[in-house]
Design a protein around this motif. Sequence first.
Motif, PDB file in Angstrom:
ATOM      1  N   TRP A 112       0.836  -1.204   0.000  1.00  0.00           N
ATOM      2  CA  TRP A 112       0.000   0.000   0.000  1.00  0.00           C
ATOM      3  C   TRP A 112       0.865   1.246   0.000  1.00  0.00           C
ATOM      4  CZ3 TRP A 112      -3.547  -1.681   4.681  1.00  0.00           C
ATOM      5  CH2 TRP A 112      -4.346  -2.768   4.281  1.00  0.00           C
ATOM      6  N   GLN A 134     -10.859   8.612   2.004  1.00  0.00           N
ATOM      7  CA  GLN A 134     -11.330   7.302   2.492  1.00  0.00           C
ATOM      8  C   GLN A 134     -11.625   6.379   1.315  1.00  0.00           C
ATOM      9  OE1 GLN A 134     -13.063   6.484   5.831  1.00  0.00           O
ATOM     10  NE2 GLN A 134     -13.384   8.499   6.760  1.00  0.00           N
ATOM     11  N   ASP A 135     -12.287   6.941   0.306  1.00  0.00           N
ATOM     12  CA  ASP A 135     -12.644   6.127  -0.858  1.00  0.00           C
ATOM     13  C   ASP A 135     -11.402   5.654  -1.602  1.00  0.00           C
ATOM     14  OD1 ASP A 135     -15.223   6.597  -0.161  1.00  0.00           O
ATOM     15  OD2 ASP A 135     -15.545   8.206  -1.629  1.00  0.00           O
ATOM     16  N   SER A 138     -10.006   2.707   0.220  1.00  0.00           N
ATOM     17  CA  SER A 138     -10.774   1.470  -0.010  1.00  0.00           C
ATOM     18  C   SER A 138     -10.404   0.856  -1.351  1.00  0.00           C
ATOM     19  CB  SER A 138     -12.273   1.748   0.022  1.00  0.00           C
ATOM     20  OG  SER A 138     -12.600   2.443   1.192  1.00  0.00           O
ATOM     21  N   ALA A 139     -10.221   1.741  -2.341  1.00  0.00           N
ATOM     22  CA  ALA A 139      -9.864   1.227  -3.662  1.00  0.00           C
ATOM     23  C   ALA A 139      -8.440   0.673  -3.667  1.00  0.00           C
ATOM     24  CB  ALA A 139     -10.001   2.333  -4.709  1.00  0.00           C
ATOM     25  N   SER A 141      -6.620  -0.551  -1.146  1.00  0.00           N
ATOM     26  CA  SER A 141      -6.344  -1.726  -0.327  1.00  0.00           C
ATOM     27  C   SER A 141      -7.166  -2.914  -0.791  1.00  0.00           C
ATOM     28  CB  SER A 141      -6.673  -1.433   1.132  1.00  0.00           C
ATOM     29  OG  SER A 141      -8.063  -1.278   1.278  1.00  0.00           O
ATOM     30  N   ALA A 142      -8.046  -2.659  -1.746  1.00  0.00           N
ATOM     31  CA  ALA A 142      -8.957  -3.717  -2.163  1.00  0.00           C
ATOM     32  C   ALA A 142      -8.202  -4.834  -2.871  1.00  0.00           C
ATOM     33  CB  ALA A 142     -10.012  -3.142  -3.083  1.00  0.00           C
ATOM     34  N   GLU A 284     -10.400   3.573  13.243  1.00  0.00           N
ATOM     35  CA  GLU A 284     -10.515   3.187  11.835  1.00  0.00           C
ATOM     36  C   GLU A 284      -9.644   1.990  11.442  1.00  0.00           C
ATOM     37  OE1 GLU A 284     -12.351   3.695   9.344  1.00  0.00           O
ATOM     38  OE2 GLU A 284     -13.606   5.334  10.059  1.00  0.00           O
ATOM     39  N   LYS A 287      -6.590   1.334   8.220  1.00  0.00           N
ATOM     40  CA  LYS A 287      -6.506   2.412   7.228  1.00  0.00           C
ATOM     41  C   LYS A 287      -6.197   3.774   7.839  1.00  0.00           C
ATOM     42  CE  LYS A 287     -11.562   2.358   6.994  1.00  0.00           C
ATOM     43  NZ  LYS A 287     -12.728   2.626   6.178  1.00  0.00           N
ATOM     44  N   THR A 363      -9.662 -10.312   4.415  1.00  0.00           N
ATOM     45  CA  THR A 363      -9.249  -9.530   5.580  1.00  0.00           C
ATOM     46  C   THR A 363      -9.243 -10.398   6.833  1.00  0.00           C
ATOM     47  OG1 THR A 363     -11.524  -8.788   5.702  1.00  0.00           O
ATOM     48  CG2 THR A 363      -9.948  -7.242   4.793  1.00  0.00           C
TER      49      THR A 363
END
Length: 439
Positions: A112, A134-135, A138-139, A141-142, A284, A287, A363
Amino acid sequence: MNSNTHREKFGSSFGVLATAVGSAVGLGNVWRFPYIAGENGGGAFLIIYIAFVLLLGIPVMLSEFVIGRKSQKNIFGAFRTLAPGKPWFTIGIMGVVAAFLILSFYSVVAGWTIEYLYLAASNSLTGKTPQALQDIFSASSADSWYSIISLIVFMLATALIVKTGIGKGIEKYSKLLMPMLLAIIILLAIRSLTLEGASEGIRFLFKPDFSKVTTGVVLQALGQSFFSLSLGMGVMATFGSYISKKESLGRTAVLVSLSDTFIAILAGVAIFPAVFAFGIAPTEGTKLVFITLPNIFNQMLGGYFFSVIFFILLLIAALTSSISLLEVVVAYFSEELHTSRPKATWIASGAISALGLACIKSTKIFSLFDSFSSNILLPLGGLCIVLFVGWYMKKQLVKQELEENGKPALYFRAFYIIIRYVAPFAILFVFLNQLGIIA
Ligand code: TRP
């Protein structure tokens, strides 16, 4: 041929320190510490954490140094040399398993940081709202090709360094990069502290609220202290075997532990004020860093520059740590299974990448590897190590190894009492308590 006479030694006291600090300071300080503290009550967690570093961390590190420098061997050879024909070498096997598990999720997170370095450099993080950041996380670490490629790139870099031997390379890089990392984190901490609403974050980090403390929190603090100091699986023992006899082990253990703790707290100071200032929840989890820091950079003069530098340094901090982890596995493969060092490196890093892939896909597997290795394997390894040095090794030998300029170390009595009586019971107590066996 006597291999001991050819054993490489660190070039200087500063080199020893920088390398050991290089292993200790990594994602554990900047990524893991803040979110574990955030999830476990902030200030109260910090106090328990510091107590563990002082009471257990320093003595365990010193014990690992003693095992390594006395035996002049890798962690397996060490136990076989110091306790021939005895089952103590199983501690080494546990160490290898722990290194495998830790490195597999560690390199996902390190991946990451590669993605973030790319995002920062291509100016994709500037001017974004906290929600947009935040978004982006998410993208990133997906379960995506980006994550998989970054993981592989990171493992490849680690493998290339380990394959060619680490001695001079790591020492040289650590001496240069660790001070730079420190300077950048101090700068970030200052910027974060001067954000509007910073005081709430500082209160969260430093004001203890012991109502949050459960036995699980205590175990987490113990696990985090071992993780952050690189203890319980033979990394420090291996380094100990490269430390010259002239060096003071006590001074080294204290300096490494305090620097590592200082950097973890600094990371907390850089992150929590920003967390509260930008209305992000301190719980959180994984992240936290990847969302709060880009927010701070956006508020900074020269934010673009600092964000790029920061992710480069974080990547390097991760690399100096992952090298020490892979080294343990490679030493085992090459010496026990009699493969060549390069072959051992490729097999080990291939297997670890496959496990890392499992961490990307699930996860659940990620957090299982993380908590099982940090909260179970490392403290268990630490327990065995202090039992070995405190109860199995001859007192005279241990005392000799800790001598400074031919004189007994002043702290010897305190150290010996701790590793014989205090540390084993403290670790056992935390374990049994967690398992619900004692209240
Ligand atoms: N201490 C490193 C960090 O904080 C991670 C690490 C390197 C480690 N070597 C280790 C953890 C050995 C446990 C054991 O990021």
